[in-house]
Design a protein around this motif. Sequence first.
Motif, PDB file in Angstrom:
ATOM      1  N   MET A 240      13.366   8.332  17.034  1.00  0.00           N
ATOM      2  CA  MET A 240      13.148   7.795  15.827  1.00  0.00           C
ATOM      3  C   MET A 240      12.074   6.940  15.765  1.00  0.00           C
ATOM      4  N   THR A 241      11.723   6.319  16.722  1.00  0.00           N
ATOM      5  CA  THR A 241      10.811   5.362  16.376  1.00  0.00           C
ATOM      6  C   THR A 241       9.320   6.129  16.141  1.00  0.00           C
ATOM      7  N   GLY A 242       9.092   7.184  16.201  1.00  0.00           N
ATOM      8  CA  GLY A 242       8.075   7.940  15.939  1.00  0.00           C
ATOM      9  C   GLY A 242       7.958   8.028  14.255  1.00  0.00           C
ATOM     10  N   ARG A 243       9.170   7.866  13.673  1.00  0.00           N
ATOM     11  CA  ARG A 243       9.202   8.300  12.155  1.00  0.00           C
ATOM     12  C   ARG A 243       9.086   6.843  11.511  1.00  0.00           C
ATOM     13  N   ARG A 244       9.222   5.711  12.326  1.00  0.00           N
ATOM     14  CA  ARG A 244       9.149   4.359  11.783  1.00  0.00           C
ATOM     15  C   ARG A 244       7.681   4.064  11.073  1.00  0.00           C
ATOM     16  N   PRO A 245       6.433   4.212  11.983  1.00  0.00           N
ATOM     17  CA  PRO A 245       5.226   3.794  11.563  1.00  0.00           C
ATOM     18  C   PRO A 245       5.124   4.779  10.287  1.00  0.00           C
ATOM     19  N   THR A 246       5.318   6.186  10.101  1.00  0.00           N
ATOM     20  CA  THR A 246       5.285   7.165   9.147  1.00  0.00           C
ATOM     21  C   THR A 246       5.876   6.546   7.850  1.00  0.00           C
ATOM     22  N   ALA A 247       7.225   6.262   8.018  1.00  0.00           N
ATOM     23  CA  ALA A 247       7.914   5.520   6.801  1.00  0.00           C
ATOM     24  C   ALA A 247       7.395   4.457   6.265  1.00  0.00           C
ATOM     25  N   LEU A 248       6.963   3.493   7.133  1.00  0.00           N
ATOM     26  CA  LEU A 248       6.232   2.045   6.676  1.00  0.00           C
ATOM     27  C   LEU A 248       4.849   2.541   6.069  1.00  0.00           C
ATOM     28  N   SER A 249       4.296   3.481   6.549  1.00  0.00           N
ATOM     29  CA  SER A 249       3.128   3.924   5.929  1.00  0.00           C
ATOM     30  C   SER A 249       3.146   4.370   4.265  1.00  0.00           C
ATOM     31  N   GLY A 250       4.110   5.297   4.329  1.00  0.00           N
ATOM     32  CA  GLY A 250       4.518   5.826   3.022  1.00  0.00           C
ATOM     33  C   GLY A 250       5.010   4.769   2.104  1.00  0.00           C
ATOM     34  N   LEU A 251       5.614   3.752   2.711  1.00  0.00           N
ATOM     35  CA  LEU A 251       6.109   2.632   1.813  1.00  0.00           C
ATOM     36  C   LEU A 251       5.049   1.900   1.177  1.00  0.00           C
ATOM     37  N   ALA A 252       4.145   1.647   2.273  1.00  0.00           N
ATOM     38  CA  ALA A 252       2.891   0.785   1.865  1.00  0.00           C
ATOM     39  C   ALA A 252       1.879   1.531   0.859  1.00  0.00           C
ATOM     40  N   LEU A 253       1.928   2.864   1.080  1.00  0.00           N
ATOM     41  CA  LEU A 253       1.272   3.561  -0.045  1.00  0.00           C
ATOM     42  C   LEU A 253       1.885   3.652  -1.197  1.00  0.00           C
ATOM     43  N   TYR A 254       3.118   3.635  -1.245  1.00  0.00           N
ATOM     44  CA  TYR A 254       3.906   3.601  -2.478  1.00  0.00           C
ATOM     45  C   TYR A 254       3.721   2.450  -3.151  1.00  0.00           C
ATOM     46  N   LEU A 255       3.752   1.236  -2.356  1.00  0.00           N
ATOM     47  CA  LEU A 255       3.698   0.106  -3.037  1.00  0.00           C
ATOM     48  C   LEU A 255       2.109  -0.205  -3.550  1.00  0.00           C
ATOM     49  N   LEU A 256       1.132   0.388  -2.901  1.00  0.00           N
ATOM     50  CA  LEU A 256      -0.139   0.079  -3.238  1.00  0.00           C
ATOM     51  C   LEU A 256      -0.454   0.989  -4.687  1.00  0.00           C
ATOM     52  N   ALA A 257      -0.019   2.156  -4.669  1.00  0.00           N
ATOM     53  CA  ALA A 257       0.095   2.894  -5.738  1.00  0.00           C
ATOM     54  C   ALA A 257       0.779   2.443  -6.954  1.00  0.00           C
ATOM     55  N   SER A 258       1.918   1.749  -6.811  1.00  0.00           N
ATOM     56  CA  SER A 258       2.326   1.191  -8.028  1.00  0.00           C
ATOM     57  C   SER A 258       1.695  -0.095  -8.455  1.00  0.00           C
ATOM     58  N   ILE A 259       1.070  -0.530  -7.466  1.00  0.00           N
ATOM     59  CA  ILE A 259       0.310  -1.961  -7.989  1.00  0.00           C
ATOM     60  C   ILE A 259      -1.084  -1.298  -8.615  1.00  0.00           C
ATOM     61  N   ALA A 260      -1.428  -0.392  -8.243  1.00  0.00           N
ATOM     62  CA  ALA A 260      -2.612   0.339  -8.701  1.00  0.00           C
ATOM     63  C   ALA A 260      -2.280   0.831 -10.470  1.00  0.00           C
TER      64      ALA A 260
ATOM     65  N   SER B  73     -10.935   2.586 -14.607  1.00  0.00           N
ATOM     66  CA  SER B  73     -11.494   3.014 -13.206  1.00  0.00           C
ATOM     67  C   SER B  73     -11.014   2.609 -11.945  1.00  0.00           C
ATOM     68  N   PHE B  74     -10.496   1.452 -11.968  1.00  0.00           N
ATOM     69  CA  PHE B  74     -10.082   0.770 -10.452  1.00  0.00           C
ATOM     70  C   PHE B  74      -8.882   1.287  -9.961  1.00  0.00           C
ATOM     71  N   SER B  75      -7.797   1.781 -11.071  1.00  0.00           N
ATOM     72  CA  SER B  75      -6.713   2.565 -10.617  1.00  0.00           C
ATOM     73  C   SER B  75      -6.975   3.848 -10.069  1.00  0.00           C
ATOM     74  N   VAL B  76      -7.985   4.435 -10.736  1.00  0.00           N
ATOM     75  CA  VAL B  76      -8.291   5.839 -10.427  1.00  0.00           C
ATOM     76  C   VAL B  76      -9.099   5.771  -8.964  1.00  0.00           C
ATOM     77  N   LEU B  77     -10.017   4.758  -8.840  1.00  0.00           N
ATOM     78  CA  LEU B  77     -10.712   4.765  -7.404  1.00  0.00           C
ATOM     79  C   LEU B  77      -9.590   4.542  -6.398  1.00  0.00           C
ATOM     80  N   LEU B  78      -8.544   3.491  -6.545  1.00  0.00           N
ATOM     81  CA  LEU B  78      -7.654   3.146  -5.709  1.00  0.00           C
ATOM     82  C   LEU B  78      -6.882   4.464  -5.348  1.00  0.00           C
ATOM     83  N   ALA B  79      -6.548   5.097  -6.380  1.00  0.00           N
ATOM     84  CA  ALA B  79      -5.634   6.440  -6.130  1.00  0.00           C
ATOM     85  C   ALA B  79      -6.326   7.417  -5.309  1.00  0.00           C
ATOM     86  N   ALA B  80      -7.674   7.563  -5.666  1.00  0.00           N
ATOM     87  CA  ALA B  80      -8.354   8.468  -4.672  1.00  0.00           C
ATOM     88  C   ALA B  80      -8.585   8.164  -3.408  1.00  0.00           C
ATOM     89  N   LEU B  81      -8.774   6.554  -2.940  1.00  0.00           N
ATOM     90  CA  LEU B  81      -8.529   6.057  -1.792  1.00  0.00           C
ATOM     91  C   LEU B  81      -7.474   6.211  -1.003  1.00  0.00           C
TER      92      LEU B  81
END
Length: 173
Positions: free
Chosen positions: A1-21, A27-35
């Motif tokens: 289960m520990t192998g899934r934790r960094p993946t889940a945290l990465s997914g949550l972080a990406l979701y948070l960043l995408a929500s902020i974007a 163009s900033f949100s488009v650039l951030l989404a592409a990154l």
Amino acid sequence: MTGRRPTALSGLALYLLASIAALFSGSFSVLLAALLLGYAGWQLPETRPQQIARISFFGTLGKMTKDPDSWHSALLVALFNICMFSYYQLASFHFAALELPAQWLGYTGLVLASGSVIGAAINTFLIGRRWPVTALLTPACTLSLIGGVLVLLLAWRVVRSERRLAIPSSGHA
């Protein structure tokens, strides 16, 4: 289960960043989404399988061009798409000629979409029950033929009503 934790945290972080974007515009949100999309495709383990099967594109293409079932399926998909999109292309003119409200065209679009969803659900159910392909395609083709004939009859009715409403010109100005 520990192998899934960094993946889940990465997914949550990406979701948070995408929500902020999404809060920002331009163009900033488009650039951030592409990154973020690039990072997800490059770094996340779900997008990087351990073993990749190498399959020849031209070998597969050769097999598909020689397979009559592939041609049959492609032809049926093309014909069903032509039926659906020709309705969307011409229906507004038929509705106008019959002096029906434009809102009814929207309702028929809902009926068509609902019918597609119901048909797909029934098809999935019957495939799960191991129905033969011909038993699935025969009713679909029959319904398509009946629908085409009904649309043709409607078109003839529209043409007849337009001819009746046309005022003959006397040639005088």
